[in-house]
Design a protein around this motif. Structure first.
Motif, PDB file in Angstrom:
ATOM      1  N   UNK A  53       2.672  -7.906  93.657  1.00 49.73           N
ATOM      2  CA  UNK A  53       1.416  -7.143  93.333  1.00 49.73           C
ATOM      3  C   UNK A  53       0.677  -6.852  94.661  1.00 49.73           C
ATOM      4  N   UNK A  54       0.485  -8.055  95.390  1.00 47.28           N
ATOM      5  CA  UNK A  54       0.017  -8.062  96.860  1.00 47.28           C
ATOM      6  C   UNK A  54       0.685  -7.072  97.710  1.00 47.28           C
ATOM      7  N   UNK A  55       1.810  -6.972  97.653  1.00 43.16           N
ATOM      8  CA  UNK A  55       2.693  -6.131  98.647  1.00 43.16           C
ATOM      9  C   UNK A  55       2.335  -4.578  97.973  1.00 43.16           C
ATOM     10  N   UNK A  56       2.277  -4.321  96.895  1.00 38.86           N
ATOM     11  CA  UNK A  56       2.190  -3.066  96.524  1.00 38.86           C
ATOM     12  C   UNK A  56       0.601  -2.723  96.573  1.00 38.86           C
ATOM     13  N   UNK A  57      -0.379  -3.663  96.426  1.00 43.14           N
ATOM     14  CA  UNK A  57      -1.738  -3.215  96.671  1.00 43.14           C
ATOM     15  C   UNK A  57      -1.969  -2.798  97.922  1.00 43.14           C
ATOM     16  N   UNK A  58      -1.356  -3.500  98.915  1.00 35.47           N
ATOM     17  CA  UNK A  58      -1.543  -3.573 100.287  1.00 35.47           C
ATOM     18  C   UNK A  58      -0.762  -2.141 100.806  1.00 35.47           C
ATOM     19  N   UNK A  59       0.105  -1.947 100.331  1.00 33.07           N
ATOM     20  CA  UNK A  59       0.889  -0.563 100.540  1.00 33.07           C
ATOM     21  C   UNK A  59       0.005   0.542 100.219  1.00 33.07           C
ATOM     22  N   UNK A  60      -0.600   0.578  99.227  1.00 32.18           N
ATOM     23  CA  UNK A  60      -1.497   1.589  98.467  1.00 32.18           C
ATOM     24  C   UNK A  60      -2.707   1.752  99.257  1.00 32.18           C
ATOM     25  N   UNK A  61      -3.273   0.680  99.699  1.00 32.91           N
ATOM     26  CA  UNK A  61      -4.626   0.675 100.586  1.00 32.91           C
ATOM     27  C   UNK A  61      -4.550   0.896 102.047  1.00 32.91           C
ATOM     28  N   UNK A  62      -3.263   0.537 102.482  1.00 31.43           N
ATOM     29  CA  UNK A  62      -3.077   0.515 103.881  1.00 31.43           C
ATOM     30  C   UNK A  62      -3.812  -0.437 104.796  1.00 31.43           C
ATOM     31  N   UNK A  63      -4.066  -1.408 104.190  1.00 31.91           N
ATOM     32  CA  UNK A  63      -4.802  -2.661 104.705  1.00 31.91           C
ATOM     33  C   UNK A  63      -4.430  -3.916 104.230  1.00 31.91           C
ATOM     34  N   UNK A  64      -4.755  -4.953 104.865  1.00 31.49           N
ATOM     35  CA  UNK A  64      -4.241  -6.248 104.459  1.00 31.49           C
ATOM     36  C   UNK A  64      -3.879  -7.262 105.472  1.00 31.49           C
ATOM     37  N   UNK A  65      -2.795  -7.937 105.151  1.00 27.81           N
ATOM     38  CA  UNK A  65      -2.292  -8.671 106.230  1.00 27.81           C
ATOM     39  C   UNK A  65      -1.570  -8.135 107.292  1.00 27.81           C
ATOM     40  N   UNK A  66      -1.316  -8.479 108.351  1.00 26.36           N
ATOM     41  CA  UNK A  66      -0.529  -8.189 109.635  1.00 26.36           C
ATOM     42  C   UNK A  66       1.081  -8.445 109.004  1.00 26.36           C
ATOM     43  N   UNK A  67       1.361  -9.725 108.880  1.00 23.22           N
ATOM     44  CA  UNK A  67       2.772 -10.182 108.527  1.00 23.22           C
ATOM     45  C   UNK A  67       2.848 -10.301 106.960  1.00 23.22           C
ATOM     46  N   UNK A  68       3.754 -10.150 106.237  1.00 22.39           N
ATOM     47  CA  UNK A  68       4.043 -10.487 104.861  1.00 22.39           C
ATOM     48  C   UNK A  68       5.009 -10.904 104.568  1.00 22.39           C
ATOM     49  N   UNK A  69       5.727 -11.850 103.584  1.00 23.56           N
ATOM     50  CA  UNK A  69       6.889 -12.301 103.159  1.00 23.56           C
ATOM     51  C   UNK A  69       7.441 -11.435 102.143  1.00 23.56           C
TER      52      UNK A  69
END
Length: 453
Positions: free
Chosen positions: A83-99
Motif C-alpha cells: 500500500x505504501x509503495x502504491x501510494x508513493x508511486x501515485x503521489x510521486x512523493x515519499x521515501x528516497x529508498x524503499x524496500x
C-alpha cells in the motif's frame, strides 16, 4: 511476500537467537559530502534485531558522509508495504529508498532510478548474482533495483534428521555435512527419493509439512520442483506452454504422488502451518528459512537440536530452491539519488551484508554467490552447523528458483498470486479431475492472463 506477513512475525517475534558480527567494512561511497536528508523505508523484519542492525548501519554511513538518514520500518502485515509503495508511486512523493518485495521492481520499473552503475561495481567486486535475482531485478536488460540482503530468504529442506533416518532410512547429516562436500547418498537426493521418504514418514505419523494452498511457501516449493523438471507453463514471451508438454506432465505426476503423502489438510495451510508442524515435532521435513528452527530453539529445544538443512531434491534438469527476495530501490523523483545510491551500495558490501545476516541468525540471504560462506551458517545451532546448507553453495549444484519464471513478470506475478501451480494439483487430488482436464484448465487461466483478462 505479503501473504506470509502475520505468520512469519508470529513465529519469529522474540524467537530468534542473535549473533552479531563485529566487522565493519569501509564504505564504497560515491556520494560523499552530499549533505541533506535521506529518507528510507525498509521492510519491518520478522527478527526484531534485523531492524536494529539496519538503523545502525544507516547511522554509520550517514555520519561518515554528512547525510542525515531517516529510517522507517514498514510492515508487510496487511500488505502495508505494498500500500505504501502504491501510494508513493501515485503521489510521486515519499521515501528516497524503499524496500520492494519480489515482484514490485518490475511492476514499478518506469518510476525507479536505474541502478546499473551500482550493480556494475558490486558485481565487479563480488562476482555474479543469483540468477533469480537478476530475473526479478532487471527489466529490459537494466537493473531497476538492487537485490537486498535484509528480508531475502531461501526455502530449502529443513529436516528432522533423526526422523528421516529412523523412518525413511536417509542420513541427512551424512549426505549433506556441514562442510563444502557431498556425502554418501547425496547424488540420490532426488524428487523420486523424496516422494518415497514422504510416503514412509506419513506411515510413521510424522508426515512432511508441505503446504499446498495459495500462500507463498506452497507456490515456491511447487515452483522449484516444476523448474527442476524443466516444466515451464509460460515462455519468455508469455505464451502458455502447457499443451503437449511431457515435462510438465511428468512433474505434475510427481506432485500428485507427493501431495497424497502429506497431511489431508495441507490444501488449507497458510505460511505459519508448516512452521507449526515442525515446531510441534509432528513433521519430519518442511521447506522454510530458519524461522521455525529459531522458535523451536526457544520453545521446543529437543526439536531444534535434531534439525538439519539439505538443499532441494534434484529433478531431471537440476536442483532448484525457492527464492523470495527483497530489493532496495530509489524513486526516480527522489532528490537524493547520489546519496541513496551510496547508501545502498554500502549496505550491499560484504562486511555490512554479513552483519545483517549474522543479526538475523542466518535468515537473510545476500544476492552474491560469493557471500555464501558467512561463518554464521557454520556456527549457528544447536546442532552446530545445522544451517550450513541453507544458502546456495557450489558443492550443492543448486540454483535459485522463482515460480512461473521465465514468463514476463507482469504475467508471472498474476499466476503466482493466484497459486495456479498448486491449484492445478488440487483439481486432480481434491477435485478428481484427470491430469488432462486440470492442465486444460491451467492453460485457459494462463491464456486469460496473457490476453489481459
Amino acid at each position: 511476500m505479503s501473504k506470509n506477513g502475520m505468520s512469519r512475525r508470529a513465529v519469529l517475534r522474540n524467537g530468534a537467537g542473535v549473533l552479531v558480527g563485529t566487522a565493519v567494512g569501509a564504505p564504497m561511497v560515491h556520494a560523499q559530502g552530499t549533505g541533506g536528508t535521506l529518507k528510507c523505508g525498509f521492510w519491518d523484519h520478522w527478527v526484531p534485531a534485523g531492524n536494529g542492525i539496519m538503523r545502525e548501519l544507516c547511522q554509520e554511513w550517514g555520519q561518515r558522509n554528512r547525510v542525515e538518514v531517516q529510517v522507517e520500518f514498514i510492515t508487510s502485515v496487511g500488505n502495508q508495504n505494498l500500500l505504501t509503495i502504491n501510494a508513493q508511486a501515485q503521489s510521486r512523493s515519499g521515501h528516497d529508498i524503499l524496500s520492494f518485495p519480489t515482484w514490485e521492481p518490475a511492476a514499478k520499473a518506469e518510476l525507479l532510478e536505474p541502478m546499473d552503475d551500482v550493480m556494475g561495481r558490486l558485481v565487479q567486486k563480488y562476482g555474479e548474482v543469483t540468477p533469480a535475482a537478476e530475473y526479478l531485478g532487471k527489466v529490459r536488460g537494466k537493473w531497476v533495483a538492487v537485490p537486498a540482503v535484509s528480508g531475502t530468504q531461501l526455502k530449502p529442506a529443513c529436516t528432522r534428521f533423526d526422523l528421516m533416518k529412523q523412518h525413511a532410512g536417509l542420513d541427512m547429516r551424512a549426505m549433506w555435512p556441514n562442510k563444502p562436500e557431498r556425502g554418501p547418498g547425496a547424488d540420490g537426493w532426488t524428487w523420486e527419493a523424496f516422494a518415497a521418504a514422504a510416503e514412509k514418514c506419513k506411515e510413521a505419523n510424522v508426515p512432511f509439512g508441505l503446504p499446498m494452498g495459495q500462500f507463498s511457501d506452497a507456490v515456491d516449493w511447487v515452483g522449484g520442483l516444476l523448474t527442476s523438471y524443466g516444466a515451464f507453463m509460460m515462455d519468455e514471451r508469455g505464451n502458455p506452454t502447457v499443451r503437449n508438454n511431457p515435462k510438465l506432465r511428468q512433474a505434475v505426476e510427481m506432485l500428485v504422488r507427493i501431495s497424497r503423502a502429506l497431511p489431508d489438510d495441507v490444501w488449507a495451510w497458510d505460511d505459519a502451518s508448516n512452521n507449526r508442524a515442525l515446531i510441534s515435532g509432528r513433521s519430519a521435513l518442511i521447506f522454510n528459512p530458519p524461522s521455525a528452527w529459531a522458535v523451536a530453539k526457544r520453545d521446543q529445544p529437543q526439536v531444534a537440536e535434531n534439525c538439519w538443512y539439505a538443499p532441494a531434491p534434484a529433478g531431471p534438469e537440476g536442483r532448484y530452491v525457492g527464492y523470495l527476495p527483497y530489493f532496495w530501490g530509489i524513486w526516480s523523483f527522489s532528490r537524493m539519488k547520489p546519496a541513496a545510491k551510496g547508501l545502498i551500495e554500502f549496505l550491499s558490501e560484504r562486511p555490512q551484508a554479513e552483519r545483517q545476516t549474522n543479526t538475523s541468525s542466518g535468515y537473510d540471504i545476500p544476492p552474491f554467490l560469493s557471500m555464501s560462506d558467512f561463518r554464521i551458517w557454520e556456527t549457528e545451532g544447536p546442532p552446530t552447523g545445522f544451517a550450513y546448507n541453507y544458502p546456495v553453495k557450489p558443492h550443492q549444484q543448486q540454483r535459485t528458483s522463482v515460480a512461473f519464471a521465465p514468463a514476463p513478470a507482469e504475467f508471472a506475478v498474476q499466476a503466482y498470486n493466484n497459486g495456479l501451480n498448486t491449484k492445478l494439483i488440487a483439481r486432480i487430488v481434491q477435485g478428481g479431475e484427470s491430469i488432462d482436464q486440470a492442465m486444460g484448465w491451467v492453460e485457459r487461466e494462463l491464456t486469460t492472463i496473457r490476453r489481459g483478462g
